[in-house]
Design an enzyme around this catalytic site. Structure first.
Site, PDB file in Angstrom:
ATOM      1  N   ASP A  36     -12.861  -6.477  -0.477  1.00 16.27           N
ATOM      2  CA  ASP A  36     -10.668  -6.349  -1.073  1.00 16.27           C
ATOM      3  C   ASP A  36     -11.154  -6.666  -1.616  1.00 16.27           C
ATOM      4  OD1 ASP A  36     -10.132  -4.531   1.016  1.00 16.27           O
ATOM      5  OD2 ASP A  36      -9.907  -6.306   2.153  1.00 16.27           O
ATOM      6  N   HIS A  43     -13.239  -2.157  -2.564  1.00 18.14           N
ATOM      7  CA  HIS A  43     -12.490  -1.545  -2.470  1.00 18.14           C
ATOM      8  C   HIS A  43     -10.611  -2.149  -3.747  1.00 18.14           C
ATOM      9  CE1 HIS A  43      -7.783  -0.725  -0.080  1.00 18.14           C
ATOM     10  NE2 HIS A  43      -8.016  -0.719  -1.242  1.00 18.14           N
ATOM     11  N   GLY A  86      -4.124  -8.312   8.772  1.00 16.04           N
ATOM     12  CA  GLY A  86      -3.343  -9.299  10.088  1.00 16.04           C
ATOM     13  C   GLY A  86      -1.800  -7.827   9.897  1.00 16.04           C
ATOM     14  N   ASP A 116      -7.435   2.623   6.366  1.00 19.66           N
ATOM     15  CA  ASP A 116      -7.864   0.793   5.825  1.00 19.66           C
ATOM     16  C   ASP A 116      -6.355  -0.202   6.258  1.00 19.66           C
ATOM     17  OD1 ASP A 116      -7.670  -1.624   5.425  1.00 19.66           O
ATOM     18  OD2 ASP A 116      -8.377  -0.853   3.417  1.00 19.66           O
ATOM     19  N   GLY A 117      -6.497  -1.144   7.127  1.00 26.94           N
ATOM     20  CA  GLY A 117      -4.926  -1.925   7.239  1.00 26.94           C
ATOM     21  C   GLY A 117      -4.384  -1.677   8.971  1.00 26.94           C
TER      22      GLY A 117
END
Ligand code: DX5
Ligand code: ZN
Length: 238
Positions: free
Chosen positions: A46, A75, A162, A193-194
């Site tokens: 990231d 990313h 998180g 993603d996430g």
């Protein structure tokens, strides 16, 4: 344009891409070798510039310094990636994702990616991804579909790992898959993603994602090997 990198990636799917920044960075080499031994093939990096999203993370020298046989899945959460993309490719990215919101010229950024050579092996080519924040209409992808290899749907706002994935996101994934089918571009890979956790990974994978990014669920301070195995098994069996 089906590059060797894209062919390799397709063969690996469904799979996980492990978010490196949640690892114990003082022991990164050890952390990466643990996940690699468990069969992880994609390393999600990231890149945040403190402008596109509030946090600042790593840049090309750091990416170049990571010695791994995993594919480097970069990313880019940076403002105006056009012009910056070549540095990331030179640093060894195999997969490069730019955000539709990050530039007036996302199509140009994708064109740029189409013309760059993979620094690890010039014959291998790159995988070109476009990401959308949760608040961006899916329509932003429509004009790009014929020139991209992967769509990355962020389940959370970029900046922090998180965070919690919310229920409406599932519907968005279904809509994106439908959009690809209607455009006759079902071969475009879908990455989520996430916010993916042990508790929701089977459900998320059941939505038909090809790649699931997972950071904190792997590097949560407990058994990294077991975590990686659990997340990989979940997508393979999903
Ligand atoms: C969000 C990043 C994600 C995220 C993944 O800004 O793009 O890759 O940090 O981390 P987890 O899996 O912990 O949500
Ligand atoms: Zn990411």
């Amino acid at each position: 344009m089906q590059t060797e990198a894209l062919r390799t990636l397709r063969r690996l799917c469904p799979t996980i891409s492990v978010g490196m920044l949640t690892a114990d960075l003082m022991n990164l080499e050890r952390e990466l070798s643990i996940i690699q031994d468990e069969g992880v093939k994609l390393l999600h990096i990231d890149v945040m510039d403190g402008c596109f999203c509030p946090v600042m993370t790593v840049g090309p020298p750091f990416i170049k310094g990571i010695r791994t046989s995993m594919m480097k899945d970069v990313h880019l959460m940076v403002d105006e990636p056009v012009g910056k993309v070549p540095e990331y490719v030179a640093a060894g990215a195999d997969i490069v994702t730019v955000h539709a919101e990050s530039t007036h010229h996302v199509h140009r950024a994708v064109q740029q990616l189409s013309n760059l050579k993979n620094a690890n092996d010039p014959e291998r080519g790159l995988v070109r991804g476009v990401a959308l924040n949760p608040g961006t209409p899916l329509d932003a992808l429509e004009p790009l579909l014929s020139e991209i290899d992967m769509v990355v749907l962020l389940a959370i706002n970029p900046g922090w790992s998180g965070q919690k994935l919310t229920a409406w996101f599932c519907d968005r994934v279904v809509k994106a898959k439908r959009m690809l089918e209607e455009a006759d571009r079902s071969e475009v890979l879908v990455t989520i993603d996430g916010g993916v956790t042990r508790d929701n990974i089977r459900m998320v994978s059941g939505l038909g994602a090809d790649i699931i990014v997972t950071g904190s669920a792997v590097f949560d301070g407990k058994d990294v090997a077991e975590n990686a195995r659990f997340m990989l098994d979940a997508v393979r069996q999903g």
